[in-house]
Design a protein around this motif. Sequence first.
Motif, PDB file in Angstrom:
ATOM      1  N   GLY A   1       0.813  -1.215   0.000  1.00  0.00           N
ATOM      2  CA  GLY A   1       0.000   0.000   0.000  1.00  0.00           C
ATOM      3  C   GLY A   1       0.844   1.262   0.000  1.00  0.00           C
ATOM      4  N   ARG A   2       1.878   1.278   0.838  1.00  0.00           N
ATOM      5  CA  ARG A   2       2.741   2.462   0.896  1.00  0.00           C
ATOM      6  C   ARG A   2       3.533   2.612  -0.395  1.00  0.00           C
ATOM      7  NH1 ARG A   2       4.346   6.359   4.550  1.00  0.00           N
ATOM      8  NH2 ARG A   2       2.187   6.007   5.109  1.00  0.00           N
ATOM      9  N   LEU A   3       3.985   1.511  -0.970  1.00  0.00           N
ATOM     10  CA  LEU A   3       4.726   1.594  -2.225  1.00  0.00           C
ATOM     11  C   LEU A   3       3.846   2.182  -3.320  1.00  0.00           C
ATOM     12  CD1 LEU A   3       7.411   1.092  -3.577  1.00  0.00           C
ATOM     13  CD2 LEU A   3       6.694  -1.256  -4.009  1.00  0.00           C
ATOM     14  N   GLU A   4       2.592   1.783  -3.365  1.00  0.00           N
ATOM     15  CA  GLU A   4       1.677   2.369  -4.353  1.00  0.00           C
ATOM     16  C   GLU A   4       1.453   3.853  -4.081  1.00  0.00           C
ATOM     17  OE1 GLU A   4      -1.003  -0.562  -6.741  1.00  0.00           O
ATOM     18  OE2 GLU A   4      -1.842  -0.263  -4.736  1.00  0.00           O
ATOM     19  N   ASP A   5       1.364   4.238  -2.813  1.00  0.00           N
ATOM     20  CA  ASP A   5       1.234   5.664  -2.477  1.00  0.00           C
ATOM     21  C   ASP A   5       2.438   6.448  -2.994  1.00  0.00           C
ATOM     22  OD1 ASP A   5      -1.152   5.176  -1.151  1.00  0.00           O
ATOM     23  OD2 ASP A   5      -0.250   5.231   0.858  1.00  0.00           O
ATOM     24  N   LEU A   6       3.640   5.920  -2.770  1.00  0.00           N
ATOM     25  CA  LEU A   6       4.859   6.600  -3.209  1.00  0.00           C
ATOM     26  C   LEU A   6       4.934   6.680  -4.730  1.00  0.00           C
ATOM     27  CD1 LEU A   6       7.318   5.004  -0.642  1.00  0.00           C
ATOM     28  CD2 LEU A   6       6.539   7.389  -0.672  1.00  0.00           C
ATOM     29  N   LEU A   7       4.488   5.634  -5.412  1.00  0.00           N
ATOM     30  CA  LEU A   7       4.445   5.648  -6.883  1.00  0.00           C
ATOM     31  C   LEU A   7       3.464   6.703  -7.372  1.00  0.00           C
ATOM     32  CD1 LEU A   7       4.463   1.815  -7.556  1.00  0.00           C
ATOM     33  CD2 LEU A   7       6.239   3.434  -8.268  1.00  0.00           C
ATOM     34  N   ALA A   8       2.288   6.771  -6.755  1.00  0.00           N
ATOM     35  CA  ALA A   8       1.259   7.736  -7.156  1.00  0.00           C
ATOM     36  C   ALA A   8       1.734   9.171  -6.969  1.00  0.00           C
ATOM     37  CB  ALA A   8      -0.030   7.495  -6.365  1.00  0.00           C
ATOM     38  N   GLN A   9       2.569   9.415  -5.978  1.00  0.00           N
ATOM     39  CA  GLN A   9       3.080  10.760  -5.720  1.00  0.00           C
ATOM     40  C   GLN A   9       4.306  11.085  -6.568  1.00  0.00           C
ATOM     41  OE1 GLN A   9       3.270  12.307  -1.822  1.00  0.00           O
ATOM     42  NE2 GLN A   9       1.609  11.021  -1.067  1.00  0.00           N
ATOM     43  N   GLY A  10       4.747  10.128  -7.382  1.00  0.00           N
ATOM     44  CA  GLY A  10       5.906  10.363  -8.232  1.00  0.00           C
ATOM     45  C   GLY A  10       7.220  10.373  -7.481  1.00  0.00           C
ATOM     46  N   ALA A  11       7.239   9.799  -6.279  1.00  0.00           N
ATOM     47  CA  ALA A  11       8.452   9.803  -5.462  1.00  0.00           C
ATOM     48  C   ALA A  11       9.466   8.777  -5.955  1.00  0.00           C
ATOM     49  CB  ALA A  11       8.109   9.531  -3.999  1.00  0.00           C
ATOM     50  N   LEU A  12       9.006   7.775  -6.696  1.00  0.00           N
ATOM     51  CA  LEU A  12       9.922   6.787  -7.240  1.00  0.00           C
ATOM     52  C   LEU A  12       9.320   6.134  -8.466  1.00  0.00           C
ATOM     53  CD1 LEU A  12       8.888   3.683  -6.283  1.00  0.00           C
ATOM     54  CD2 LEU A  12       9.647   4.555  -4.119  1.00  0.00           C
ATOM     55  N   SER A  13      10.171   5.460  -9.189  1.00  0.00           N
ATOM     56  CA  SER A  13       9.785   4.710 -10.377  1.00  0.00           C
ATOM     57  C   SER A  13      10.357   3.312 -10.239  1.00  0.00           C
ATOM     58  CB  SER A  13      10.353   5.399 -11.624  1.00  0.00           C
ATOM     59  OG  SER A  13      10.241   4.537 -12.737  1.00  0.00           O
ATOM     60  N   LEU A  14       9.649   2.329 -10.731  1.00  0.00           N
ATOM     61  CA  LEU A  14      10.122   0.954 -10.599  1.00  0.00           C
ATOM     62  C   LEU A  14      10.641   0.390 -11.914  1.00  0.00           C
ATOM     63  CD1 LEU A  14       7.296  -0.497  -8.317  1.00  0.00           C
ATOM     64  CD2 LEU A  14       9.503   0.477  -7.647  1.00  0.00           C
ATOM     65  N   GLY A  15      10.713   1.196 -12.950  1.00  0.00           N
ATOM     66  CA  GLY A  15      11.102   0.723 -14.266  1.00  0.00           C
ATOM     67  C   GLY A  15      12.481   0.106 -14.352  1.00  0.00           C
ATOM     68  N   ASP A  16      13.376   0.454 -13.442  1.00  0.00           N
ATOM     69  CA  ASP A  16      14.732  -0.103 -13.459  1.00  0.00           C
ATOM     70  C   ASP A  16      14.925  -1.230 -12.456  1.00  0.00           C
ATOM     71  OD1 ASP A  16      15.621   1.616 -15.457  1.00  0.00           O
ATOM     72  OD2 ASP A  16      16.157   3.172 -14.013  1.00  0.00           O
ATOM     73  N   VAL A  17      13.874  -1.609 -11.753  1.00  0.00           N
ATOM     74  CA  VAL A  17      13.988  -2.669 -10.743  1.00  0.00           C
ATOM     75  C   VAL A  17      14.258  -3.999 -11.434  1.00  0.00           C
ATOM     76  CG1 VAL A  17      12.720  -3.998  -9.003  1.00  0.00           C
ATOM     77  CG2 VAL A  17      12.555  -1.510  -9.036  1.00  0.00           C
ATOM     78  N   ARG A  18      15.352  -4.633 -11.027  1.00  0.00           N
ATOM     79  CA  ARG A  18      15.753  -5.918 -11.604  1.00  0.00           C
ATOM     80  C   ARG A  18      15.550  -7.081 -10.633  1.00  0.00           C
ATOM     81  NH1 ARG A  18      15.596  -4.000 -16.234  1.00  0.00           N
ATOM     82  NH2 ARG A  18      17.290  -2.776 -17.047  1.00  0.00           N
TER      83      ARG A  18
END
Length: 122
Positions: free
Chosen positions: A51-68
């Motif tokens: 839930g918190r990770l989705e909140d942070l994504l929605a606020q533009g605080a991080l991107s997961l596109g480079d997560v390996r």
Amino acid sequence: MIATASGDGKRAKAMQLGADETIGHGQGDIYREVRRLTQKEGVDVVVACPGRLEDLLAQGALSLGDVRLAVLDEADRMADMGFLPAVRRILDATAEQRQVLLFSATFGPELETLVRRYQHAP
């Protein structure tokens, strides 16, 4: 709280390796977490509840596109608490070529579907 408990040990290890980390969970101050993430060029390790990770994504605080590498700890508990739709959205936001580690005390049909979708030759 799982993220806090697992984050305590990882913070010390991250510091030893020179890695940058942050922890996100629903009980913490999200504005402080957003500031920590947006003031940096990125972090090496993020420990967060879905839930918190989705909140942070929605606020533009991080991107997961480079997560390996994505690690799902206590996946059975996440399923029991109704977090699997959020977990799927999070994994869909990560790099296409990634490794997904899944740890679970039990293995029900919901997790079998998750494994088939996100793991290859588990």
